[in-house]
Design an enzyme around this catalytic site. Structure first.
Site, PDB file in Angstrom:
ATOM      1  N   ASN A  39       4.322   6.574 -13.666  1.00 45.56           N
ATOM      2  CA  ASN A  39       4.926   7.887 -13.868  1.00 45.56           C
ATOM      3  C   ASN A  39       6.379   7.697 -14.294  1.00 45.56           C
ATOM      4  O   ASN A  39       7.081   6.866 -13.720  1.00 45.56           O
ATOM      5  CB  ASN A  39       4.871   8.708 -12.574  1.00 45.56           C
ATOM      6  CG  ASN A  39       3.444   8.988 -12.139  1.00 45.56           C
ATOM      7  OD1 ASN A  39       2.557   9.160 -12.969  1.00 45.56           O
ATOM      8  ND2 ASN A  39       3.211   9.008 -10.830  1.00 45.56           N
ATOM      9  N   HIS A  92       7.480   1.406 -10.899  1.00 45.67           N
ATOM     10  CA  HIS A  92       6.300   0.908 -10.172  1.00 45.67           C
ATOM     11  C   HIS A  92       5.027   1.275 -10.908  1.00 45.67           C
ATOM     12  O   HIS A  92       4.955   2.275 -11.613  1.00 45.67           O
ATOM     13  CB  HIS A  92       6.261   1.467  -8.744  1.00 45.67           C
ATOM     14  CG  HIS A  92       6.405   2.958  -8.664  1.00 45.67           C
ATOM     15  ND1 HIS A  92       7.624   3.583  -8.762  1.00 45.67           N
ATOM     16  CD2 HIS A  92       5.488   3.941  -8.501  1.00 45.67           C
ATOM     17  CE1 HIS A  92       7.456   4.891  -8.657  1.00 45.67           C
ATOM     18  NE2 HIS A  92       6.162   5.131  -8.509  1.00 45.67           N
ATOM     19  N   HIS A 102       1.137   2.214 -10.154  1.00 50.07           N
ATOM     20  CA  HIS A 102       0.130   2.588  -9.151  1.00 50.07           C
ATOM     21  C   HIS A 102      -1.187   1.920  -9.546  1.00 50.07           C
ATOM     22  O   HIS A 102      -1.636   2.061 -10.691  1.00 50.07           O
ATOM     23  CB  HIS A 102      -0.129   4.099  -9.159  1.00 50.07           C
ATOM     24  CG  HIS A 102       1.027   4.950  -8.761  1.00 50.07           C
ATOM     25  ND1 HIS A 102       1.113   5.546  -7.516  1.00 50.07           N
ATOM     26  CD2 HIS A 102       2.144   5.333  -9.429  1.00 50.07           C
ATOM     27  CE1 HIS A 102       2.231   6.256  -7.456  1.00 50.07           C
ATOM     28  NE2 HIS A 102       2.874   6.154  -8.602  1.00 50.07           N
ATOM     29  N   ARG A 155       0.834  -1.210   0.000  1.00 45.22           N
ATOM     30  CA  ARG A 155       0.000   0.000   0.000  1.00 45.22           C
ATOM     31  C   ARG A 155       0.864   1.252   0.000  1.00 45.22           C
ATOM     32  O   ARG A 155       1.875   1.315   0.710  1.00 45.22           O
ATOM     33  CB  ARG A 155      -0.909   0.016   1.237  1.00 45.22           C
ATOM     34  CG  ARG A 155      -1.940  -1.070   1.204  1.00 45.22           C
ATOM     35  CD  ARG A 155      -2.947  -0.943   2.335  1.00 45.22           C
ATOM     36  NE  ARG A 155      -3.573  -2.232   2.555  1.00 45.22           N
ATOM     37  CZ  ARG A 155      -4.517  -2.755   1.771  1.00 45.22           C
ATOM     38  NH1 ARG A 155      -4.963  -2.071   0.733  1.00 45.22           N
ATOM     39  NH2 ARG A 155      -5.022  -3.950   2.026  1.00 45.22           N
ATOM     40  N   ASP A 156       0.423   2.220  -0.800  1.00 44.66           N
ATOM     41  CA  ASP A 156       1.119   3.513  -0.848  1.00 44.66           C
ATOM     42  C   ASP A 156       0.988   4.221   0.502  1.00 44.66           C
ATOM     43  O   ASP A 156      -0.076   4.210   1.127  1.00 44.66           O
ATOM     44  CB  ASP A 156       0.520   4.379  -1.965  1.00 44.66           C
ATOM     45  CG  ASP A 156       1.424   5.529  -2.339  1.00 44.66           C
ATOM     46  OD1 ASP A 156       1.957   5.525  -3.461  1.00 44.66           O
ATOM     47  OD2 ASP A 156       1.609   6.451  -1.498  1.00 44.66           O
ATOM     48  N   ILE A 157       2.068   4.825   0.927  1.00 44.80           N
ATOM     49  CA  ILE A 157       2.082   5.476   2.249  1.00 44.80           C
ATOM     50  C   ILE A 157       1.217   6.751   2.259  1.00 44.80           C
ATOM     51  O   ILE A 157       0.743   7.164   3.316  1.00 44.80           O
ATOM     52  CB  ILE A 157       3.546   5.765   2.667  1.00 44.80           C
ATOM     53  CG1 ILE A 157       3.682   5.859   4.177  1.00 44.80           C
ATOM     54  CG2 ILE A 157       4.116   6.985   1.969  1.00 44.80           C
ATOM     55  CD1 ILE A 157       5.115   5.782   4.666  1.00 44.80           C
ATOM     56  N   VAL A 197       9.989   8.300  -6.956  1.00 45.25           N
ATOM     57  CA  VAL A 197      10.823   7.176  -6.506  1.00 45.25           C
ATOM     58  C   VAL A 197      11.333   6.459  -7.756  1.00 45.25           C
ATOM     59  O   VAL A 197      10.537   6.000  -8.583  1.00 45.25           O
ATOM     60  CB  VAL A 197      10.030   6.200  -5.610  1.00 45.25           C
ATOM     61  CG1 VAL A 197      10.915   5.009  -5.224  1.00 45.25           C
ATOM     62  CG2 VAL A 197       9.517   6.915  -4.352  1.00 45.25           C
TER      63      VAL A 197
HETATM   64  P1  5GP Z   1       5.834   8.229  -7.997  1.00 45.05           P
HETATM   65  O1  5GP Z   1       5.576   9.667  -7.634  1.00 45.05           O
HETATM   66  O2  5GP Z   1       7.319   7.941  -8.077  1.00 45.05           O
HETATM   67  O3  5GP Z   1       5.099   7.740  -9.198  1.00 45.05           O
HETATM   68  O4  5GP Z   1       5.238   7.372  -6.816  1.00 45.05           O
HETATM   69  C1  5GP Z   1       5.945   7.101  -5.654  1.00 45.05           C
HETATM   70  C2  5GP Z   1       4.924   6.703  -4.619  1.00 45.05           C
HETATM   71  O5  5GP Z   1       5.607   6.080  -3.566  1.00 45.05           O
HETATM   72  C3  5GP Z   1       4.154   7.888  -4.030  1.00 45.05           C
HETATM   73  O6  5GP Z   1       2.774   7.719  -4.257  1.00 45.05           O
HETATM   74  C4  5GP Z   1       4.518   7.850  -2.550  1.00 45.05           C
HETATM   75  O7  5GP Z   1       3.433   8.177  -1.709  1.00 45.05           O
HETATM   76  C5  5GP Z   1       4.978   6.412  -2.356  1.00 45.05           C
HETATM   77  N1  5GP Z   1       5.981   6.248  -1.303  1.00 45.05           N
HETATM   78  C6  5GP Z   1       7.088   7.008  -1.118  1.00 45.05           C
HETATM   79  N2  5GP Z   1       7.796   6.533  -0.071  1.00 45.05           N
HETATM   80  C7  5GP Z   1       7.109   5.461   0.391  1.00 45.05           C
HETATM   81  C8  5GP Z   1       7.353   4.556   1.473  1.00 45.05           C
HETATM   82  O8  5GP Z   1       8.334   4.641   2.219  1.00 45.05           O
HETATM   83  N3  5GP Z   1       6.434   3.563   1.654  1.00 45.05           N
HETATM   84  C9  5GP Z   1       5.342   3.435   0.845  1.00 45.05           C
HETATM   85  N4  5GP Z   1       4.516   2.424   1.111  1.00 45.05           N
HETATM   86  N5  5GP Z   1       5.090   4.262  -0.170  1.00 45.05           N
HETATM   87  C10 5GP Z   1       5.962   5.262  -0.404  1.00 45.05           C
END
Ligand code: 5GP
Length: 114
Positions: free
Chosen positions: A87, A100, A102, A29-31, A96
């Site tokens: 993304n 990944h 979403h 799960r996303d944080i 990140v």
């Molecule tokens: P991006 O913006 O790279 O597409 O998505 C990165 C996602 O990783 C974001 O939605 C963010 O909330 C999530 N995220 C960042 N750090 C952590 C973490 O330590 N744990 C979890 N579960 N999600 C994270």
């Protein structure tokens, strides 16, 4: 390849709410959830972005998407619908740098993407 927070989650060095795992894929799960269901599907193999995936790893991309679809079916919202998003790089909103997908569900997604 730089180490990211997701690599640490794969190695269980930091906690995450893991909802699915197999030999190639981890999902948690996303944080900061953007929807009632917000799960991240990541390959255990590290790619910084979608741009870094070569032809040889095309099956792995398929596995990521199929793992997301299987999760949606298992959890009972596949028919209602969901959204999968990747993304890529700064302009795509990536924060990140470990590839990944979403998976977002549980509310009506806007028809327009941006
Ligand atoms: P991006 O913006 O790279 O597409 O998505 C990165 C996602 O990783 C974001 O939605 C963010 O909330 C999530 N995220 C960042 N750090 C952590 C973490 O330590 N744990 C979890 N579960 N999600 C994270």
């Amino acid at each position: 390849m730089s180490d990211t927070i997701f690599d640490k989650i794969i190695r269980r060095e930091i906690p995450a709410d893991i909802v699915y795992e197999d030999n190639d894929v981890l999902a948690f799960r996303d944080i900061h959830p953007q929807a009632p269901v917000h799960v991240l599907f990541i390959p255990k193999k590290s790619f910084a972005t979608l741009n870094d995936v070569g032809e040889a790893d095309a099956p792995l991309l398929g596995k990521l998407l199929l793992a997301a679809a299987a999760y949606a079916k298992r959890e009972g919202f596949a028919e209602a619908g969901y959204r999968c998003v990747i993304n890529c790089n700064k302009g795509g909103g990536q924060t990140v740098y470990h590839l990944h997908v979403h998976l977002l569900a549980g509310k009506q997604m806007p028809e327009r993407m941006a």
